[in-house]
Scaffold this active site. Structure first.
Site, PDB file in Angstrom:
ATOM      1  CE  LYS A 150       0.885 -23.188  36.062  1.00 43.83           C
ATOM      2  NZ  LYS A 150      -0.381 -24.147  36.705  1.00 43.83           N
ATOM      3  CG  ASP A 190      -1.437 -24.581  32.984  1.00 39.84           C
ATOM      4  OD1 ASP A 190      -2.147 -24.624  34.206  1.00 39.84           O
ATOM      5  OD2 ASP A 190      -1.676 -23.633  32.129  1.00 39.84           O
TER       6      ASP A 190
END
Length: 474
Positions: A150, A190
């Site tokens: 991430k 995201d």
């Protein structure tokens, strides 16, 4: 599959407490104490670890392999590397601005690091570690060759001009490009990183490297993106919800479904719910909630899509202009409105949006199931109350895996220089969500563990088995 068979046969008999909650055994999880102390400044990350560990307590207590699984779990909680860098960019007034950027490369056990980039002022290393940790097990459940990672920045795109967003993205990618590659680390979008941002990021990557490859997923289709990628996470949430609800003898058709959020996941969860005949009774943003007591129409949905994807405005403005049939509730989420009757809840906004009090309200108002579209949207106290109530509960690492699965499909298409038709991608997405559901449901045979526990245990054992096979844990 061997790991799942082992889990089913060895641990399916293990019960939680009589009220259906997790095994509460502080001594069994005391091996996490050094981790708790080390990362006390990263509470969201520790929350994700604790939630996973509670679910795995019966595995850790196993006399034969428990100590091995504890060692494997501790290794999994440490990222392989965490990269932090400064991002300098210029605003529209010509002033120098500085933000922090990160990429947490958590686990490459099953394949290249895979996980999105988040641009939001709440982002820090702890938040990205929580998201990356969850991503490991989510990606494992897809059955595709993807590790977990991430990244992101504390940059806030809200209120910025296109030029400011572009200059920031170019500066961010100038740093990030040193660490990513189609075979090692493949970021995606995201919160705060949609098609516009991914286009700018990919443009700078091409400038710097002179490469045209699948180093980013979620790209606009004209740049090599996949059909159905934008819709995939939300559609996947509904596909797995359908499977679970129908397995329990119910149906989503005509059911009152509350959706939180109004970003990508919420938008396409709502669209697919409307498409199958459910009544979508809410959508929200950080300022408040639109409630549709008789269900959203596609006309309402189209207005919200235009507001969020084109005009980039708030739901309060949509309501004030009288463009939809909903009633606006300022400073409320769908989970805090006392008289909102909900059969199925789809939290699709952000982490920790449902606390114990909200869970209690949902249960009192007749909720039959909670299916997570966001990552860890339910706090630990809420999770425990949900388990006590024995309602349907599917965690995000299973329910929202459709997005990353379709990113995997995009990687395959980029590698082959091919574009699959939308129907083909959607069929593969449906098959993947069915496979995920079957995996977690098989672990729950006999009713001795929940779908939530099944998802956590299945994902963990896949990764642990791979680590053992690689010789990374012994």
């Amino acid at each position: 599959m061997d790991a799942l068979e082992e889990l089913r046969h060895k641990y399916s008999h293990t019960r939680g407490d009589d009220d259906g909650s997790y095994v509460e055994n502080k001594h069994a999880l005391s091996f996490l104490d050094p981790l708790r102390e080390k990362y006390a400044h990263q509470p969201t990350f520790l929350q994700a670890v604790e939630e996973m560990a509670e679910s795995l307590a019966p595995i850790f207590a196993n006399k034969e392999k428990g100590e091995f699984y504890k060692r494997a779990f501790l290794v999994m909680t440490e990222p392989e590397r965490s990269i932090s860098f400064r991002v300098n960019w210029t605003d529209d007034q010509g002033r120098l601005q500085t933000n922090r950027g990160w990429r947490v490369e958590f686990s490459s056990v099953l394949g290249p690091y895979k996980g999105g980039l988040r641009f939001h002022p709440t982002v820090d290393e702890g938040v990205l570690k929580f998201l990356g940790f969850e991503q490991i097990f989510k990606n494992a459940l897809t059955g595709l060759q993807m590790g977990g990672g991430k990244g992101g920045s504390d940059f806030d795109p809200k209120g910025k001009s296109d030029g400011e967003v572009r200059r920031f993205c170019e500066a961010y990618m100038t740093e990030l490009s040193r660490y990513i590659h189609p075979q090692t680390d493949v970021p995606a979008g995201d919160i705060g990183v949609g098609g516009r941002e991914l286009g700018f990021l990919y443009g700078q990557y091409k400038r710097l490297t002179k490469r045209s490859d699948g180093v980013l997923t979620g790209k606009p289709i004209i740049l090599g993106g996949s059909e159905c990628r934008i819709e995939a996470t939300g559609y996947g949430v509904v596909y797995i919800a359908q499977l679970a609800v129908e397995k329990n003898g119910g149906t989503l058709q005509g059911a009152r479904c509350a959706v939180s959020g109004s970003g990508n996941v919420a938008q396409y969860t709502a669209e697919k719910l409307i498409d199958i005949g459910a009544k979508v009774v809410s959508m929200s943003d950080s300022d408040g909630t639109l409630v549709f007591q008789n269900g959203m129409t596609m006309e309402d949905w189209n207005v919200i899509i235009d507001a969020k994807q084109v005009k980039r405005t708030r739901l309060s403005n949509v309501a004030a202009d009288g463009l939809v049939n909903g009633v606006y509730h300022p400073k409320h989420s769908p989970w805090t409105i006392d008289d909102l009757k909900v059969e199925y809840a789809f939290p699709c906004a952000t982490q920790n949006e449902i606390d114990g009090q909200s869970a209690e309200l949902l249960i009192r108002n007749g909720v039959k199931g909670i299916i997570e579209g966001a990552n860890l949207p339910t706090k630990i106290d809420a999770q425990r109350r949900i388990r006590e109530s024995k309602i349907l509960y599917i965690p995000g690492k299973a329910a929202n895996a459709g997005g990353v699965a379709t990113s995997g499909f995009e990687m395959a298409q980029n590698a082959q220089r091919l574009n699959w038709e939308s129907d083909e991608v959607n069929a593969k997405l449906k098959a993947t969500m069915k496979s995920i559901y079957n995996q977690i449901d098989s672990v729950t045979e006999g009713g001795e563990c929940t779908l939530e526990q099944g998802a956590n245990r299945a994902g963990f054992l896949i990764v642990a088995e791979a680590m053992k096979t690689l010789g990374w844990v012994w």
